[in-house]
Enzyme design. Structure first.
Site, PDB file in Angstrom:
ATOM      1  N   SER A 125      -6.724   0.118  30.749  1.00 54.10           N
ATOM      2  CA  SER A 125      -7.980  -0.458  31.234  1.00 54.10           C
ATOM      3  C   SER A 125      -7.719  -1.625  32.156  1.00 54.10           C
ATOM      4  O   SER A 125      -6.681  -2.315  32.045  1.00 54.10           O
ATOM      5  CB  SER A 125      -8.808  -0.920  30.026  1.00 54.10           C
ATOM      6  OG  SER A 125      -9.891  -1.741  30.415  1.00 54.10           O
ATOM      7  N   TYR A 149      -8.951  -6.576  23.470  1.00 50.99           N
ATOM      8  CA  TYR A 149      -8.816  -5.200  23.951  1.00 50.99           C
ATOM      9  C   TYR A 149      -7.752  -5.105  25.045  1.00 50.99           C
ATOM     10  O   TYR A 149      -6.854  -4.256  24.996  1.00 50.99           O
ATOM     11  CB  TYR A 149     -10.165  -4.717  24.478  1.00 50.99           C
ATOM     12  CG  TYR A 149     -10.178  -3.301  25.016  1.00 50.99           C
ATOM     13  CD1 TYR A 149      -9.932  -2.209  24.189  1.00 50.99           C
ATOM     14  CD2 TYR A 149     -10.472  -3.045  26.355  1.00 50.99           C
ATOM     15  CE1 TYR A 149      -9.962  -0.907  24.681  1.00 50.99           C
ATOM     16  CE2 TYR A 149     -10.511  -1.753  26.862  1.00 50.99           C
ATOM     17  CZ  TYR A 149     -10.254  -0.688  26.011  1.00 50.99           C
ATOM     18  OH  TYR A 149     -10.280   0.592  26.499  1.00 50.99           O
ATOM     19  N   LYS A 153      -4.121  -3.091  24.982  1.00 51.45           N
ATOM     20  CA  LYS A 153      -3.767  -2.095  25.986  1.00 51.45           C
ATOM     21  C   LYS A 153      -2.472  -2.470  26.703  1.00 51.45           C
ATOM     22  O   LYS A 153      -1.605  -1.613  26.941  1.00 51.45           O
ATOM     23  CB  LYS A 153      -4.902  -1.936  26.993  1.00 51.45           C
ATOM     24  CG  LYS A 153      -6.122  -1.197  26.464  1.00 51.45           C
ATOM     25  CD  LYS A 153      -5.801   0.250  26.135  1.00 51.45           C
ATOM     26  CE  LYS A 153      -7.036   1.054  25.805  1.00 51.45           C
ATOM     27  NZ  LYS A 153      -6.714   2.463  25.460  1.00 51.45           N
TER      28      LYS A 153
END
Length: 334
Positions: A125, A149, A153
């Site tokens: 992402s 997040y 990742k």
């Protein structure tokens, strides 16, 4: 026979990827292993092993590699806890977004011994970015995430790169733009509103925009890096076909192509396509946490490298995307 495993296969993207791989036609003889926390649906006309599996459990992961379909040739690793979900439940985010990816890689490593390394496709992402950024992000821009997040990742990206460097797997990492307009119900992603402020009004439902307090708020100039679902799925298929030697030598990361649009431009596209009544269904309820996280993500990338690998980009900005989604809604398909 090419065996493709998809984790997160019951999700929206996972649910349509298998059909897109079949429709692509470049690999005509396919079978599938589909795994998720809820049992996925089989792919019509193709051998499909569908399994309900907790992918934070090593023994559950091992099942992916030991079905009667055989060892996967390609793994699309799509499962994960989305951005706001990772921020709100830090420990679960670590478990799903890092620990389970490491277990998946170790299993792929074991089952690649004595054969061509498994193609391990990991969906990342633009949330890996944060802090001071150049006006346009390039492949050499350093990733410094400002959220749980993005941190998860980026950690898993490093693992995929290292396993690839050592020849354990043939890793391919695709950093996704924010996909809009996503069909279905809102997700736990911090960026979910970017689809919601288009999707819900087109269905005659009120939508909440967590950026700004009114249609005149300067916060609506918040820009995002976007791609349509159609182009995103096309690029998911393409990543499997990129020759390994075409990637940069030091990393398997590719930022998928996208385009820049502000929240205001999204709303203007909604009004142009569906009229002022649709726009009136958007209400404003500023969420500082949401706005901080999304504001930390870059909104402009250099598309040159991914385009050189055969990936595709949307043309025409938001209006064609909103028009396509409206047609789908009007036809009862979204």
């Amino acid at each position: 026979m090419t065996v493709i495993a998809i984790t997160g296969a019951a999700g929206w993207l996972g649910g349509i990827l298998a059909d897109a791989l079949v429709a692509d036609g470049r690999t005509p003889d396919l079978s599938f292993i589909l795994a998720d926390i809820v049992e996925p649906k089989e792919v019509k006309g193709h051998k499909s092993v569908c399994m309900k599996a907790d992918l934070t459990d090593a023994s559950e992961i091992e099942r992916i590699y030991t079905t009667d379909a055989g060892i996967p040739d390609v793994i699309y690793c799509l499962h994960g806890i989305m951005s706001r979900g990772s921020e709100d439940n830090f420990d679960l985010g670590l478990k799903v977004n890092i620990d389970s990816i490491r277990l998946m890689l170790q299993a792929a490593r074991r089952h690649s011994e004595g054969r061509t390394p498994i193609k391990f496709i990991f969906t990342s992402s633009l949330a890996v970015y944060g802090g001071p950024l150049p006006e346009v992000v390039t492949p050499s821009t350093i990733a410094t995430p400002e959220g749980a997040y993005g941190m998860g990742k980026l950690t898993s990206e490093l693992l995929v790169n290292e396993f690839t460097r050592r020849g354990f797997v043939d890793g391919r990492i695709i950093r996704l733009p924010t996909i809009t307009v996503r069909p279905g119900v809102p997700s736990a992603a911090t960026s979910a509103f970017i689809s919601g402020i288009i999707r819900e009004p087109l269905k005659g439902i009120e939508a909440v925009c967590p950026v700004g307090s009114s249609i005149d708020s300067p916060e609506l100039e918040l820009a995002a890096w976007l791609a349509s679902p159609e182009v995103t799925i096309k690029n998911f298929v393409q990543v499997m076909h990129v020759p390994a030697e075409k990637f940069l030598k030091h990393t398997r990361v590719v930022c998928l192509p996208g385009f820049t649009a502000t929240v205001r431009e999204e709303l203007q596209a909604l009004e142009k396509v569906a009229g002022p009544d649709a726009l009136k269904l958007v209400t404003f309820r500023d969420d500082p946490t949401n706005r901080r996280i999304v504001s930390s993500w870059p909104a402009r990338f250099d598309n040159s490298y991914p385009l050189s690998l055969g990936f595709s980009v949307d043309e025409g900005g938001m209006v064609p995307i909103v028009e396509r989604f409206k047609k789908a809604v009007d036809a009862g398909l979204a």
